[in-house]
Design an enzyme around this catalytic site. Sequence first.
Site, PDB file in Angstrom:
ATOM      1  N   ARG A  56       0.822  -1.207   0.000  1.00 11.04           N
ATOM      2  CA  ARG A  56       0.000   0.000   0.000  1.00 11.04           C
ATOM      3  C   ARG A  56       0.861   1.264   0.000  1.00 11.04           C
ATOM      4  NH1 ARG A  56      -1.306   2.977   4.029  1.00 11.04           N
ATOM      5  NH2 ARG A  56      -0.498   1.396   5.445  1.00 11.04           N
ATOM      6  N   THR A  57       1.845   1.348   0.889  1.00  9.25           N
ATOM      7  CA  THR A  57       2.664   2.558   0.969  1.00  9.25           C
ATOM      8  C   THR A  57       3.494   2.744  -0.295  1.00  9.25           C
ATOM      9  OG1 THR A  57       2.780   2.375   3.373  1.00  9.25           O
ATOM     10  CG2 THR A  57       4.422   3.765   2.311  1.00  9.25           C
ATOM     11  N   LYS A  85      23.567  -9.165  -1.888  1.00  8.22           N
ATOM     12  CA  LYS A  85      24.985  -9.436  -2.159  1.00  8.22           C
ATOM     13  C   LYS A  85      25.897  -8.798  -1.122  1.00  8.22           C
ATOM     14  CE  LYS A  85      23.897  -9.113  -7.102  1.00  8.22           C
ATOM     15  NZ  LYS A  85      24.129  -8.321  -8.341  1.00  8.22           N
ATOM     16  N   ARG A 106      12.000   2.333   2.599  1.00  9.91           N
ATOM     17  CA  ARG A 106      11.455   1.622   3.770  1.00  9.91           C
ATOM     18  C   ARG A 106      12.452   0.543   4.143  1.00  9.91           C
ATOM     19  NH1 ARG A 106       5.624  -0.608   5.452  1.00  9.91           N
ATOM     20  NH2 ARG A 106       5.414   1.628   5.630  1.00  9.91           N
ATOM     21  N   HIS A 134       7.211   6.787  10.873  1.00 12.07           N
ATOM     22  CA  HIS A 134       6.551   6.649   9.581  1.00 12.07           C
ATOM     23  C   HIS A 134       5.917   8.005   9.269  1.00 12.07           C
ATOM     24  CE1 HIS A 134       4.701   5.106   6.124  1.00 12.07           C
ATOM     25  NE2 HIS A 134       4.110   4.016   6.606  1.00 12.07           N
TER      26      HIS A 134
END
Length: 320
Positions: A56-57, A85, A106, A134
């Site tokens: 959603r974000t 990696k 995020r 957030h």
Amino acid sequence: MGDLRGSSLVTLDDMRLEHIRSLIQRAAYIDGHRQQVAKTCAGRVLATLFYEPSTRTRLSFETAMLRLGGQVVGFAGAQLSSASKGETISDTLKVVSNYADLVAIRHPKEGAARVAAQAASVPVINAGDGGHMHPTQTLADLATIQARLGRLSDLTVGLCGDLTFGRTVHSLVTTLARFGGIRFVLISPDELRCPQYVLDRIDAAPTCSYLCTRDLTSVIGDLDVLYMTRVQQERFFNEDDYLRLRDTYILDEAKLSGARQHLAVLHPLPRVNEIAVEVDSDPRAAYFQQVKEGMLVRMALEAALLGDPLPGYEDEMEEN
């Protein structure tokens, strides 16, 4: 608003209240002028670096840039990036700064967004770092409260559920406390109470106060806003604790019958069992409006950090 150009957003503590109010005002303008602003960020590229799942974000950030006429690159999941990696966040951001004009990141670890902002040569937006902050979800929450109740102070705000790991809760409480005049009602099991540093922020605000309780039913009638949260399985180290606590609070029509008619029910989504589906049709349910407000404030934020003016906005403000 020009002084946001080129800056990053790691936490709303870094942003003055006048800028927060301005972003909410600009989001409302965008909603009423979709076609007029459709090429605001033409030629710009947003990179979405999502090291943990958040459909959603991520889609909200990407849709916001596309609706401003820009383009999007990025990945969803650390396994799809060079992190698999062994590449560091700093190196990834130094590389991506050569590709994109703006980055939304995020990450599951607290502090990752700060590290990213320090390494990048373009603005970085924190799209959620661990259980820390957030900020754009908080902008969406504030825009929804403003749209529903017409103010961001002189409110009784209940927050219910996982108040320990809920970064959206921490961001919302610490930001609302800066607006002042908020009585917080913190509803949670003892195991999931608000961290002390969040309580300290309330104590430091002279016109704010808080009450901690485990009983939603006894306080729901006092609330202007009820912010429900999900008990987050991914934050628990012990599966038994998660299973024991996950359904502590379920908001249904029976509980809502004791609430005020103007109550705004918010939830950062995704929900699991915290809000019964029957509540969706109640006019007090505001959580899907939050989704729209989130896209609009992200549009306003992306344009502001890039320094791209919204066509017609300044003229309309002068007329008003």
